[in-house]
Design a protein around this motif. Structure first.
Motif, short mmCIF file in Angstrom:
data_model
loop_
_atom_site.label_atom_id
_atom_site.label_comp_id
_atom_site.label_asym_id
_atom_site.label_seq_id
_atom_site.Cartn_x
_atom_site.Cartn_y
_atom_site.Cartn_z
N GLU A 1 0.84 -1.21 0.00
CA GLU A 1 0.00 0.00 0.00
C GLU A 1 0.87 1.26 0.00
O GLU A 1 0.43 2.31 -0.42
CB GLU A 1 -0.85 0.04 1.27
CG GLU A 1 -1.65 -1.21 1.48
CD GLU A 1 -3.12 -0.94 1.46
OE1 GLU A 1 -3.57 -0.08 2.23
OE2 GLU A 1 -3.81 -1.59 0.65
N ASP A 2 2.09 1.14 0.53
CA ASP A 2 2.97 2.30 0.60
C ASP A 2 4.40 1.80 0.36
O ASP A 2 5.06 1.29 1.26
CB ASP A 2 2.86 2.95 1.99
CG ASP A 2 3.82 4.11 2.15
OD1 ASP A 2 4.53 4.44 1.16
OD2 ASP A 2 3.88 4.67 3.26
N GLU A 3 4.85 1.93 -0.90
CA GLU A 3 6.13 1.33 -1.29
C GLU A 3 7.33 1.94 -0.59
O GLU A 3 8.40 1.35 -0.55
CB GLU A 3 6.29 1.42 -2.81
CG GLU A 3 5.28 0.55 -3.53
CD GLU A 3 5.94 -0.36 -4.55
OE1 GLU A 3 6.71 0.16 -5.38
OE2 GLU A 3 5.69 -1.57 -4.51
N PHE B 1 8.45 -6.31 -7.00
CA PHE B 1 7.63 -5.15 -6.63
C PHE B 1 7.31 -4.28 -7.83
O PHE B 1 8.02 -4.32 -8.84
CB PHE B 1 8.34 -4.36 -5.52
CG PHE B 1 8.62 -5.23 -4.32
CD1 PHE B 1 7.59 -5.61 -3.47
CD2 PHE B 1 9.89 -5.75 -4.12
CE1 PHE B 1 7.83 -6.47 -2.41
CE2 PHE B 1 10.14 -6.62 -3.05
CZ PHE B 1 9.11 -6.97 -2.20
N ALA B 2 6.25 -3.48 -7.70
CA ALA B 2 5.82 -2.60 -8.79
C ALA B 2 6.94 -1.61 -9.10
O ALA B 2 7.75 -1.28 -8.24
CB ALA B 2 4.57 -1.85 -8.37
N THR B 3 7.00 -1.14 -10.36
CA THR B 3 8.12 -0.29 -10.73
C THR B 3 7.77 1.19 -10.84
O THR B 3 8.61 1.99 -11.22
CB THR B 3 8.75 -0.76 -12.06
OG1 THR B 3 7.69 -0.92 -12.99
CG2 THR B 3 9.50 -2.06 -11.90
N GLY B 4 6.54 1.56 -10.49
CA GLY B 4 6.20 2.99 -10.51
C GLY B 4 6.78 3.69 -9.29
O GLY B 4 7.08 3.04 -8.30
N GLY B 5 6.96 5.01 -9.38
CA GLY B 5 7.43 5.80 -8.23
C GLY B 5 8.75 5.28 -7.69
O GLY B 5 9.65 4.93 -8.46
N ILE B 6 8.85 5.17 -6.38
CA ILE B 6 10.11 4.71 -5.77
C ILE B 6 10.35 3.23 -6.08
O ILE B 6 11.45 2.71 -5.88
CB ILE B 6 10.12 4.98 -4.26
CG1 ILE B 6 11.56 4.85 -3.72
CG2 ILE B 6 9.17 4.05 -3.50
CD1 ILE B 6 11.81 5.50 -2.40
#
Ligand code: TXA
Ligand code: MG
Length: 385
Positions: free
Chosen positions: A332-334, A361-366
């Motif tokens: 919810e909060d990478e 892990f997802a690759t958007g943002g951080i």
């Protein structure tokens, strides 16, 4: 600990054995560490943000001005600082870290006037980026002027500059003369330190202990000497954030394609960094299949007598049946994942696991910074199911 002479085997321990064993290992290694530190006389001082103007900062400043080494916290990771304009002092960093001498250092400053005193041709875009993201987890590369010794830039005509936001970092930089070269304060090839306890080196004069860091992965590096500006290392200031501000931003191809034969433009990115002692494998795919695959592989290795570590999240840890299961944070909060990444790799080293299986892990943002570091730690060892 393994020496130079190949693999050392350990007696396999039960979970309870391991817990008490780990506790004793920790106590022993803390004692050992203390004795090494005493021997080398590293001064370790705790600093709280509220008590900045105390003698600790003054002492750190004096050591830096004398050409010594001081480790200090920043918002990203702990840095190992030396006077960036004193070639001899900066050289001590390479010796202390076992760092290859072609790997340039980042110069840390606290204000824009100081940027202009060590660089040439700072562009309009760079001022814009600085205004928005400095102080903060961003490094920019500029042409250097004659004030910056080649010993600091690894022989390059460019210099990497960062203005951190961490209050202790800023106070130490100012006290030390305003230009502090600071790589992450780990031994070369080890995970970057996110707490003062991770900074262990006898050849450091002082460690300023400011507690745990906030971000946990190193700063974004943005090369401002090329058009369009190019990201050489992803961090908390993302490509999207930069593009919103200055338009097109490129990414070093070596970051995107690990099989690319091109050398990364940041010399430090070519080394196999952040390597845990165990073999690390990233498992990518649909969550339920990832969990099933990791459970199966863990069971198989455990039945052969190996110790297995598993990197899951708050959302998934309860689904893992066996092994040394750790939650890295919440999806919810990478940022919670970023801040625990290096610490978890260190814990698995301490637990002496043989294999680590990690979710992807997802690759958007951080997330792109997280995956960049995790992939490096895994030597790009990924299976897609
Ligand atoms: O968050 C951070 O940036 C931390 C904290 C302590 O500030 N520092 C850090 O430094 O990560 P270090 O030395 O571990 O990583 C610096 C990276 C290396 O990959 C290096 O090759 C690259 O920056 N670099 C430094 N100067 C450069 C230059 N002139 N051109 C290209 N890459 C450069
Ligand atoms: Mg580093």
């Amino acid at each position: 600990q393994s020496g130079g002479s190949g693999k050392i085997s350990f007696r396999r321990l039960s979970k309870r054995d391991c817990k008490s064993n780990c506790k004793w290992n920790r106590i022993l290694s803390e004692r050992l560490e203390c004795s090494i530190i005493n021997l080398m006389e590293t001064i370790i001082k705790k600093v709280e943000n509220e008590q900045l103007n105390n003698e600790v900062i003054i002492e750190a400043g004096e050591i830096l001005k004398r050409g010594g080494l001081v480790a200090f916290p920043t918002e990203t990771v702990y840095g190992l600082g030396a006077d960036a304009l004193n070639e001899e002092a900066a050289q001590k960093i390479y010796a202390a870290k076992g760092r290859p001498s072609d790997n340039p250092l980042i110069v840390h400053i606290t204000n824009m006037e100081d940027l202009l005193k060590i660089t040439k041709n700072v562009s309009k875009e760079a001022f814009k980026v600085a205004e928005e993201y400095w102080p903060g987890p961003l490094t920019m590369i500029f042409e250097k002027n004659e004030k910056v010794p080649y010993g600091t830039t690894g022989g390059l005509n460019t210099v990497a500059v960062r203005m951190p936001s961490h209050e202790i970092a800023r106070a130490v930089i100012d006290a030390g003369g305003g230009y502090i070269a600071a790589p992450s304060a780990n031994t070369s090839g080890r995970p970057s330190p996110t707490a003062a306890e991770h900074v262990k080196d006898g050849r450091i004069d002082m460690i300023v202990d400011g507690g745990d860091v906030e971000i946990g992965v190193e700063s974004t590096i943005l090369d401002m000497t090329v058009t369009p500006p190019m990201i050489l290392r992803p961090g908390a200031v993302t490509k999207e954030m930069l593009e919103d501000l200055i338009g097109e931003v490129a990414e070093d191809v070596a970051l995107i394609d690990p099989d690319s034969k091109k050398k990364p433009k940041a010399p430090g990115m070519k080394y196999r960094h952040y390597a845990p002692k165990a073999e690390l494998l990233i498992v990518e795919g649909k969550m339920d299949q990832v969990i099933e695959t990791i459970n199966r592989m863990a069971k198989e290795q455990i039945s052969k007598g190996y110790k297995v570590g598993i990197i899951g999240t708050e959302e998934s840890v309860a689904s893992y049946k066996e092994g040394d299961v750790k939650s890295i944070g919440t999806r919810e909060d990478e940022s919670t994942i970023a801040v625990h990444l290096y610490g978890i790799l260190r814990e698995f080293d301490q637990d002496e696991v043989d294999y680590i299986y990690s979710e992807s892990f997802a690759t958007g943002g951080i997330g792109s910074a997280i995956m960049n570091r995790l992939l490096k730690a895994a030597g790009h060892h990924v299976i897609n199911i």
